[in-house]
Design an enzyme around this catalytic site. Structure first.
Site, short mmCIF file in Angstrom:
data_model
loop_
_atom_site.label_atom_id
_atom_site.label_comp_id
_atom_site.label_asym_id
_atom_site.label_seq_id
_atom_site.Cartn_x
_atom_site.Cartn_y
_atom_site.Cartn_z
N ASP A 1 0.69 -1.12 0.14
CA ASP A 1 0.01 0.03 -0.05
C ASP A 1 0.80 1.25 -0.20
O ASP A 1 0.60 2.21 -0.79
CB ASP A 1 -0.89 0.07 1.12
CG ASP A 1 -1.65 -1.64 1.37
OD1 ASP A 1 -1.52 -2.38 0.57
OD2 ASP A 1 -2.41 -1.25 2.29
N GLU B 1 2.69 -9.99 11.14
CA GLU B 1 2.69 -9.39 9.72
C GLU B 1 4.11 -8.88 9.09
O GLU B 1 4.34 -9.37 8.04
CB GLU B 1 1.51 -8.04 9.78
CG GLU B 1 1.16 -7.83 8.48
CD GLU B 1 0.09 -6.52 8.68
OE1 GLU B 1 0.06 -5.89 9.72
OE2 GLU B 1 -0.18 -6.14 7.54
C1 9WN Z 1 -5.71 -3.09 2.39
C2 9WN Z 1 -4.38 -7.99 4.38
C3 9WN Z 1 -3.85 -7.08 3.54
C4 9WN Z 1 -2.82 -7.45 2.64
C5 9WN Z 1 -2.03 -6.11 1.88
C6 9WN Z 1 -1.58 -5.30 3.27
C7 9WN Z 1 -2.76 -4.89 3.93
C8 9WN Z 1 -4.88 -3.74 3.48
C9 9WN Z 1 -5.08 -2.57 4.80
O1 9WN Z 1 -3.45 -5.89 4.41
O2 9WN Z 1 -3.98 -4.09 2.98
O3 9WN Z 1 -6.04 -3.66 1.38
O4 9WN Z 1 -6.03 -2.42 5.19
O5 9WN Z 1 -3.97 -2.25 4.97
O6 9WN Z 1 -0.97 -4.27 2.46
O7 9WN Z 1 -1.10 -6.79 1.15
O8 9WN Z 1 -3.16 -8.00 1.48
O9 9WN Z 1 -3.28 -8.88 4.71
#
Ligand code: 9WN
Length: 447
Positions: free
Chosen positions: A184, A420
């Site tokens: 992101d 994470e």
């Molecule tokens: C937005 C779920 C996801 C991953 C992404 C990570 C994060 C979300 C957020 O979490 O993104 O899609 O709310 O920050 O960047 O890679 O798939 O783990």
């Protein structure tokens, strides 16, 4: 495959804990990406998670992907989130996306987001088949019976990407939101985001992520969120119509990592097609070749990394991030260029940096001015990314490069929190604990 496992008691204990994380995050119909921070099913998370599940129960792995397929759009797009209808603690939720409200391409149920993520799914299916075969004839037969249906879903997904995200056949996928990259707030996107205006009519919102991760330095800033939400409003205003978005959106960039994943996934899907006697083998092989060539062609001679391009300005995005190693995932470099990229990977700018707690790949080079050691995709090491690199190198017969990285990731994971991401100098776990794809990484890397 890859060389000797570290295993022993530590390995067995870690695997048991990883399995418990996946079981704990399982709602019965899908595995939440993380227990509190991400209580829905994400697209590339689901692919990684299904590989973890295949180590425990291949049938459950198939069911995980079937849940994702239920969210598939009429266009073939697999949406980046399939929402759990009983869960309201994530923002932005389905009302903010309003997909089925503005386009008949989106399913009415389950509700989904209106963008996608890197296409890891065919690679996951290839791995699930292998793991099921290793398990024995019963598991193998079960997965084989499921495979033709999954193949049709994956074919529609790949055709969507090729048709809508690379209409000019450049061999590079375009994305419409930084969330589509899965990385992101990576410095990859700083330039393009600086040109995304926060809408004056942006509907007010309350973030939920910073209530779960209490240290705001580990999450994107408020300005970044304003831009993320402004883009969602823009995409919704375009009724999630890709042809219209290509012309109107204020964020349009190529994504080398997603393109490399598509190249490798097309190889995997072509192999699946062959095993099923399906007619699309040549088409899928052509996709693989096209995207492999596109990715290899994006390497910047100065940085030695593959770069994304801002399609609004035509400028390459000169960030030193882990995504720059995309060609190592799919191949396509000549022998000399690949040797140089491997040397860079091992150098002090990357896994050989003397300050690193473990010789893993940080999301941004610690030698880059953009590096921030705690800030989400701006520096922390992400076990899932390292796993992807190890896995893809292994598929390409580069166990020599994959082996040391695999051992370093397992060392990083030994604490058992399945974070994470990690602060790369101290190894401190950051972001969400008990993240599903991190547990899946442990299970797959241990075996
Ligand atoms: C937005 C779920 C996801 C991953 C992404 C990570 C994060 C979300 C957020 O979490 O993104 O899609 O709310 O920050 O960047 O890679 O798939 O783990």
């Amino acid at each position: 495959r890859l060389a000797a496992r570290p295993a022993g008691v530590r390995g067995a204990g870690l695997a048991a804990r990883a399995a418990a994380v996946l079981r704990g995050n399982d709602t019965g119909v899908m595995v939440r990406a993380a227990p509190h921070l991400y209580p829905h099913q994400w697209s590339w998370d689901a692919a990684f998670v299904s590989v973890g599940l295949a180590h425990l129960d291949p049938g459950r792995a198939c069911a995980e992907l079937d849940h994702l397929f239920r969210g598939q759009w009429r266009t073939g797009m697999l949406p980046h989130i399939v929402f759990d209808p009983d869960e309201t603690t994530y923002f932005p939720g389905p009302d903010r996306w309003g997909c089925a409200e503005v386009t008949d391409d989106a399913p009415v149920a389950p509700r989904t987001s209106g963008i996608c993520q890197p296409p890891v799914q065919a690679l996951a299916v290839e791995r699930i088949v292998t793991l099921a075969e290793r398990r024995g004839p019963g598991a193998a037969a079960r997965v084989r019976a499921w495979l033709p249906g999954a193949y049709r879903r994956l074919l529609a997904w790949h055709r969507y990407l090729v048709r809508e995200r690379d209409p000019l056949r450049t061999g590079l996928l375009a994305i419409h939101h930084g969330w589509e990259s899965g990385m992101d707030n990576s410095p990859r996107w700083d330039g393009p985001y600086s040109r995304v205006a926060v809408r004056p009519d942006l509907a007010p919102y309350r973030r939920r992520d910073t209530r779960v991760v209490r240290d705001p330095a580990q999450r994107p800033t408020h300005l970044e969120y304003d831009r993320y939400l402004s883009l969602v409003a823009e995409l919704r205003g375009a009724r999630y119509d890709d042809a219209r978005i290509r012309v109107t959106t204020s964020f349009l960039v190529t994504d080398v990592l997603a393109s490399a994943v598509l190249a490798a996934a097309s190889d995997a899907l072509a192999g699946i097609a062959r095993s099923l006697g399906a007619g699309e083998v040549a088409e899928l092989e052509e996709h693989a070749e096209r995207f492999r060539t596109g990715v290899a062609g994006s390497v910047d001679a100065g940085l030695g990394l593959a770069l994304d391009t801002d399609l609004r300005t035509g400028e390459p995005l000169r960030a030193e991030t882990a995504a720059g190693f995309a060609p190592l995932l799919c191949g396509g470099l000549g022998a000399t260029a690949e040797r140089e990229m491997v040397a860079l990977l091992r150098s002090e700018r990357w896994t050989g940096h003397p300050g690193l707690r473990h010789a893993v790949l940080p999301s941004t080079s610690p030698a880059s001015p953009a590096f921030r050691p705690r800030a989400y995709w701006r520096g922390p090491s992400w076990p899932v990314v390292d796993w992807l690199v190890v896995w893809m190198l292994g598929r390409r017969g580069r166990a020599d490069v994959a082996g040391p990285l695999r051992r370093a990731v397992l060392d990083e994971l030994a604490g058992g929190s399945f974070a994470e991401y990690h602060e790369p100098f101290t190894g401190e776990p950051l972001g969400s604990a008990a993240q599903s794809w991190t547990a899946a990484a442990a299970l797959d890397l241990l075996l």
